[in-house]
Design a protein around this motif. Sequence first.
Motif, PDB file in Angstrom:
ATOM      1  N   LEU A 211      35.835  38.101  39.264  1.00  0.00           N
ATOM      2  CA  LEU A 211      37.115  37.685  39.851  1.00  0.00           C
ATOM      3  C   LEU A 211      37.036  37.796  41.368  1.00  0.00           C
ATOM      4  CD1 LEU A 211      39.753  39.533  37.614  1.00  0.00           C
ATOM      5  CD2 LEU A 211      39.374  37.073  37.720  1.00  0.00           C
ATOM      6  N   VAL A 212      37.607  36.831  42.033  1.00  0.00           N
ATOM      7  CA  VAL A 212      37.659  36.872  43.493  1.00  0.00           C
ATOM      8  C   VAL A 212      39.019  36.351  43.941  1.00  0.00           C
ATOM      9  CG1 VAL A 212      36.543  34.575  43.684  1.00  0.00           C
ATOM     10  CG2 VAL A 212      36.464  36.159  45.611  1.00  0.00           C
ATOM     11  N   ASP A 213      39.579  36.940  44.972  1.00  0.00           N
ATOM     12  CA  ASP A 213      40.783  36.361  45.593  1.00  0.00           C
ATOM     13  C   ASP A 213      40.867  36.755  47.061  1.00  0.00           C
ATOM     14  OD1 ASP A 213      41.907  38.871  45.709  1.00  0.00           O
ATOM     15  OD2 ASP A 213      43.637  38.393  44.464  1.00  0.00           O
TER      16      ASP A 213
ATOM     17  N   ASN B 258      38.672  40.004  48.206  1.00  0.00           N
ATOM     18  CA  ASN B 258      38.538  41.067  47.184  1.00  0.00           C
ATOM     19  C   ASN B 258      37.769  40.507  45.996  1.00  0.00           C
ATOM     20  OD1 ASN B 258      41.997  42.337  47.413  1.00  0.00           O
ATOM     21  ND2 ASN B 258      40.294  42.545  48.833  1.00  0.00           N
ATOM     22  N   TYR B 259      37.014  41.351  45.333  1.00  0.00           N
ATOM     23  CA  TYR B 259      36.362  40.899  44.105  1.00  0.00           C
ATOM     24  C   TYR B 259      36.141  42.059  43.134  1.00  0.00           C
ATOM     25  CZ  TYR B 259      32.346  42.162  47.073  1.00  0.00           C
ATOM     26  OH  TYR B 259      31.486  42.796  47.952  1.00  0.00           O
ATOM     27  N   SER B 260      36.070  41.693  41.855  1.00  0.00           N
ATOM     28  CA  SER B 260      35.711  42.617  40.771  1.00  0.00           C
ATOM     29  C   SER B 260      34.565  41.975  40.009  1.00  0.00           C
ATOM     30  CB  SER B 260      36.879  42.829  39.803  1.00  0.00           C
ATOM     31  OG  SER B 260      37.975  43.407  40.448  1.00  0.00           O
TER      32      SER B 260
ATOM     33  N   GLU C  90      34.041  50.837  44.540  1.00  0.00           N
ATOM     34  CA  GLU C  90      32.845  51.539  44.047  1.00  0.00           C
ATOM     35  C   GLU C  90      31.837  50.541  43.512  1.00  0.00           C
ATOM     36  OE1 GLU C  90      33.599  55.815  42.166  1.00  0.00           O
ATOM     37  OE2 GLU C  90      34.685  54.236  41.123  1.00  0.00           O
TER      38      GLU C  90
ATOM     39  N   TYR D 224      33.810  46.973  42.241  1.00  0.00           N
ATOM     40  CA  TYR D 224      35.143  46.461  42.573  1.00  0.00           C
ATOM     41  C   TYR D 224      35.464  46.899  43.995  1.00  0.00           C
ATOM     42  CZ  TYR D 224      36.666  51.225  41.595  1.00  0.00           C
ATOM     43  OH  TYR D 224      36.795  52.585  41.615  1.00  0.00           O
ATOM     44  N   THR D 225      36.149  46.027  44.724  1.00  0.00           N
ATOM     45  CA  THR D 225      36.418  46.308  46.143  1.00  0.00           C
ATOM     46  C   THR D 225      37.691  47.100  46.353  1.00  0.00           C
ATOM     47  OG1 THR D 225      37.639  44.246  46.331  1.00  0.00           O
ATOM     48  CG2 THR D 225      35.286  44.185  46.903  1.00  0.00           C
ATOM     49  N   ASN D 226      38.543  47.121  45.356  1.00  0.00           N
ATOM     50  CA  ASN D 226      39.948  47.545  45.422  1.00  0.00           C
ATOM     51  C   ASN D 226      40.771  46.358  45.901  1.00  0.00           C
ATOM     52  OD1 ASN D 226      41.127  49.765  44.311  1.00  0.00           O
ATOM     53  ND2 ASN D 226      40.270  51.154  45.839  1.00  0.00           N
ATOM     54  N   ASP D 227      42.057  46.440  45.631  1.00  0.00           N
ATOM     55  CA  ASP D 227      42.919  45.288  45.814  1.00  0.00           C
ATOM     56  C   ASP D 227      43.710  45.392  47.118  1.00  0.00           C
ATOM     57  OD1 ASP D 227      44.230  42.931  45.109  1.00  0.00           O
ATOM     58  OD2 ASP D 227      45.886  44.035  44.196  1.00  0.00           O
TER      59      ASP D 227
END
Lengths: 168, 188
Positions: free
Chosen positions: B42-44, B80-82, B121, B148-151
């Motif tokens: 996921l990316v936004d 951001n991405y997961s 993390e 994950y970058t955190n939101d």
Amino acid sequence: MAKFQLIAGLILLGFCAAAQGLKVEVEGNVNFMGQAFTISEAGENISSSSTSETAIYVSVSSNDYWDKKKNKNKKWQVVVHKSDINWHNNLLLEIQRSGSGQNAGNNGRVNISDGNSFQEVTNTPNYFFKGKDEIVYIPIDVKLLGASLTMGAKQFETNIVLTVYDDW
Amino acid sequence: MDRLVRLKIFCIAALLFITLAVRAQWEEGEINVLFSIPEVALVDIEPSMNNSVHFSIVPSEESGKSPIIKKTTEEVLWINYSSSMAENVNSRKIVAEIANGQLPGGVQLFLEASVYNGNGEGTLGQPSGKINLGPQPKPLISGIGNCYTNDGANNGHSLNFSLKINDYAEIRSKEEAQFTILYTITDN
């Protein structure tokens, strides 16, 4: 004649021995597959804590006919550990007894204590709860902690082992 | 000692041992715990209320000088991405391209991602340097692993846009040119 008596005695005691075990039976399975592992926003991690969505019941009963009839207040204790199949060091499992269950014969008060707050399940056996007489349908909750995307997309599996002992 | 007596003693000792052992006899019940962490990519762009970037090109104050390029939006955008990957995937990257529209003639739009910032993390990505945006996807961030970058703003990589006139002959007066920059997270 003496040999015969000895052999007969051994066989009799062997039967008694085989009949004296307490047993733990488990109904249900653990399911963590609900909302916990979905992500609504990029950047988020999956939820690090998830409680099993399905009911798990544990029953403690005896195979021993004489215990059932004559030793209704037989004390026992349950210890718990896990046996990993494919696990990650950062994953934690916790377990609790969320109810008291039912007397197997439905003939009186359930005598059960401890285990009613979450405790970690490790690979070494730890005391969980204790009781008297046969108790069935003891509800159990299992909680998973520490799951993270950083572990990668894969399957994790372990077995929680409940063992019942005579409580002296 | 008579052989039979010895046998009796042995049998009695064995029986005593068995009886004691039987007092501690147990049976086990097992609860199987099985779950899977799903594949996630996921990316936004944040802060997401308004992710527009505006540039204006105005004539210089003195004749003969080159036009002035101004970035008229102050807000910093963050990506951001997961990511969680199947075991057969080594890494992922985020590519960027111009979609839904095109750049006006005579200008180039550059984009560069910062190094990671935040309290996410895992194996976070590395910026791929300044890229010249066009209709073909180009790597913006690479080496993304399970992470994950955190939101939200200040998590992930900030995005630095810059506009450059590369051909004055093609510059035309135009009210406004709009286009979309599309970001895609993809397996390597």
